[in-house]
Design an enzyme around this catalytic site. Structure first.
Site, PDB file in Angstrom:
ATOM      1  N   SER A 160      35.414  36.539  42.834  1.00 19.16           N
ATOM      2  CA  SER A 160      34.053  36.039  42.660  1.00 19.16           C
ATOM      3  C   SER A 160      33.953  34.609  43.153  1.00 19.16           C
ATOM      4  O   SER A 160      34.937  33.857  43.123  1.00 19.16           O
ATOM      5  CB  SER A 160      33.711  36.085  41.172  1.00 19.16           C
ATOM      6  OG  SER A 160      32.578  35.294  40.894  1.00 19.16           O
TER       7      SER A 160
ATOM      8  N   TYR B  51      36.167  32.821  33.116  1.00 18.77           N
ATOM      9  CA  TYR B  51      36.058  33.940  34.047  1.00 18.77           C
ATOM     10  C   TYR B  51      36.536  33.528  35.439  1.00 18.77           C
ATOM     11  O   TYR B  51      37.375  34.202  36.055  1.00 18.77           O
ATOM     12  CB  TYR B  51      34.599  34.387  34.094  1.00 18.77           C
ATOM     13  CG  TYR B  51      34.268  35.448  35.126  1.00 18.77           C
ATOM     14  CD1 TYR B  51      34.529  36.792  34.870  1.00 18.77           C
ATOM     15  CD2 TYR B  51      33.682  35.108  36.340  1.00 18.77           C
ATOM     16  CE1 TYR B  51      34.216  37.767  35.810  1.00 18.77           C
ATOM     17  CE2 TYR B  51      33.361  36.075  37.280  1.00 18.77           C
ATOM     18  CZ  TYR B  51      33.626  37.408  37.008  1.00 18.77           C
ATOM     19  OH  TYR B  51      33.313  38.362  37.940  1.00 18.77           O
TER      20      TYR B  51
ATOM     21  N   LYS C 228      39.836  34.874  37.558  1.00 21.84           N
ATOM     22  CA  LYS C 228      39.739  35.400  38.929  1.00 21.84           C
ATOM     23  C   LYS C 228      40.654  34.594  39.857  1.00 21.84           C
ATOM     24  O   LYS C 228      41.330  35.157  40.726  1.00 21.84           O
ATOM     25  CB  LYS C 228      38.293  35.342  39.433  1.00 21.84           C
ATOM     26  CG  LYS C 228      37.346  36.335  38.752  1.00 21.84           C
ATOM     27  CD  LYS C 228      37.702  37.779  39.102  1.00 21.84           C
ATOM     28  CE  LYS C 228      36.658  38.780  38.591  1.00 21.84           C
ATOM     29  NZ  LYS C 228      37.096  40.188  38.786  1.00 21.84           N
TER      30      LYS C 228
END
Lengths: 325, 325
Positions: free
Chosen positions: B123, B147, B151
């Site tokens: 992402s 998050y 990633k």
């Protein structure tokens, strides 16, 4: 001031302990306790009035980190790790020690809830070729070794755990430490120190790469200065980007040799024998060359400004200020 | 051709399955088996003659990954993960699903030893403000969420495991997927889709940020195209840097609204109501704006070239090519 050091039996760990023993203080407060951890027993320094505890074990083992934090250290220096060559040769051990051990320590600090300053030694091995002429502070990490990958992942954890307030972390990416004291080792980078250390001790040294190789160095003394400054710096001034490329001296191998001639004479420099080694050359070609290190310099991290200074630091700190012969 | 998809019940997973069912092939070979995994039961597509297996469970649970690999898939799409807001709200769950689950899958592939192509959805959340005007491919990842950190760490593993030959990985950093089909959700990014989707359905939509906000988008259709291309591309051409920022359409919110007027008329665009929300604005301010995405474009990854196209893709794929009213 209570201080915890992991990797306390390593070269940098031992020099940091000697410095703390000499200073007697950190962040302006008298050191009252020193917890030293390593996989082998660290040496206890002579520090009268200081409560020194020695710990041995594997940080990644279940429950291993809890006892280290029982005394709630104000500052943690997390230096523990296995070196690049070992992490490349032993995949499982590398991830276990360099990633799982670091995460276990970070999580233990998180769960203990007292949010100390935590200084972590990362490495310029988080970067991988191809590089621009000068590697900027905002260049992307694309390591070419498992060691570099483990350091990169640990840096990411450090930044997130700091952002969340679990601790107040500073990651310092060390350049190649030169002149490394002690015996020659089999690290591919060993010759950078060897071509200085061996001749200064009156011994021959092998140079396996071309003189044109450019690389960035800082002395063991500077590495300790970086650690102390990282422990003392105001986190608010550093801001959210907590992993910093340390400054150093970018020189070619040829310039290293010229500095050795200036400092110790051409008879010493003549002890370097060129003997090209394609295997070492293949590894060294992928290494970073020159860093901008703008942020760390602005934040007050300082290294030597010439390779002559790096050689003189070695002569002062390791050779009792005397040249051989 | 045997294909494994994790996160198969999610929006992108379902669209990828529909595409594979339609194509019947991948990398020029007929699909013979499809293994679908998610934490909830994925839906089995109608694919006559294809051996479809459904798996449910937690990838990070001990032994969970072994059964997924028993059939030795040729291509693995690893889409599983919890979203940004959830990973931020639940620290332990985020690291467990997004990091430990990924590492468990990667390690199971490593130990199985058959080195498949592995496509991983990363992402643009690996990047964090401050940004240059155009974010280059070699910009450093400094995520501002757990998050994004998870990633980033998964990307680092993917690169190292690929370098070591454990699998042949491609990580694709998806921009914001717009127009997301379905009901409004509470994601801070929800309005980017909402201001298009709701008016096209004849409903009012709230715009919580200024029209000047610049952001990069790609349609769900493009996300599936990226995945297919990542499964089929020659790894040798990609080289060692395996995590790629995908292309997209960089537009301001104002330009999104102008595109909506062009495609669907001003009566539709009038259904957008500006209602500033400081909380959402504070989050959105830290998000990346415009990416160069030079490498991915050169490697043949293609997105829409205008926001009009993104809206038309939504009308074709989700609204049976019909406008409301």
């Amino acid at each position: 001031m209570r201080v915890l050091i992991t990797g306390a039996a390593g070269m940098v760990g031992r020099k940091l302990i000697a410095r703390l023993a000499k200073d007697g203080q950190l962040r302006g407060r008298k050191i009252s306790a020193l917890e030293l951890h390593d996989i082998v027993a660290p040496e206890a320094p002579a520090m009268p009035g200081v409560d020194v505890s020695l710990h041995t074990g594997d940080l990644a083992a279940p429950g291993a980190t809890a006892s280290l934090l029982a005394a709630r250290p104000d500052v943690i220096f997390h230096l523990a790790g296995i070196v690049s060559g070992e992490a490349e040769a032993n995949f499982d051990l590398g991830y276990r020690v360099n990633l799982d051990g670091t995460r276990a320590l970070f999580d233990a600090v998180r769960l203990a809830g007292f949010a100390p300053r935590l200084v972590f030694t990362s490495s310029i091995a988080v970067f991988g070729a191809p590089f621009p002429d000068v590697i900027p502070d905002d260049f992307h990490p694309t390591p070419l070794t498992s060691y570099g990958t483990q350091k990169q992942m640990s840096e990411a954890l450090l930044a997130d755990y700091t952002r969340r307030g679990f601790f107040d972390g500073i990651g310092i990416r060390l350049p190649t430490i030169c002149v490394r004291p002690g015996k020659p080792n089999k690290a591919a980078s060993g010759f950078f120190s060897g071509i200085i250390r061996e001749p200064l001790a009156g011994q021959e040294a092998i140079l396996p790469v071309p003189r044109s190789v450019l690389h960035t160095h800082a002395s063991p003394r500077s590495a300790v200065n970086f650690l102390i400054h990282a422990a003392e710096i105001d986190g608010a001034v550093v801001g959210p980007r907590r992993n910093l490329t340390m400054p150093g001296v970018a020189v070619t191998v040829g310039e290293q040799i010229e500095a050795l001639e200036r400092v110790a004479g051409s008879n010493v420099a003549k002890l370097i024998r060129e003997q090209p080694d394609d295997t070492i050359w293949a590894i060294v070609k992928g290494w970073p060359t020159r860093f901008e290190a703008k942020r760390s310099r602005e934040l007050g991290f300082a290294a030597e400004t010439s390779f002559d200074e790096i050689i003189r630091a070695h002569i002062e700190d390791e050779l009792d200020n005397k040249l051989a012969g």
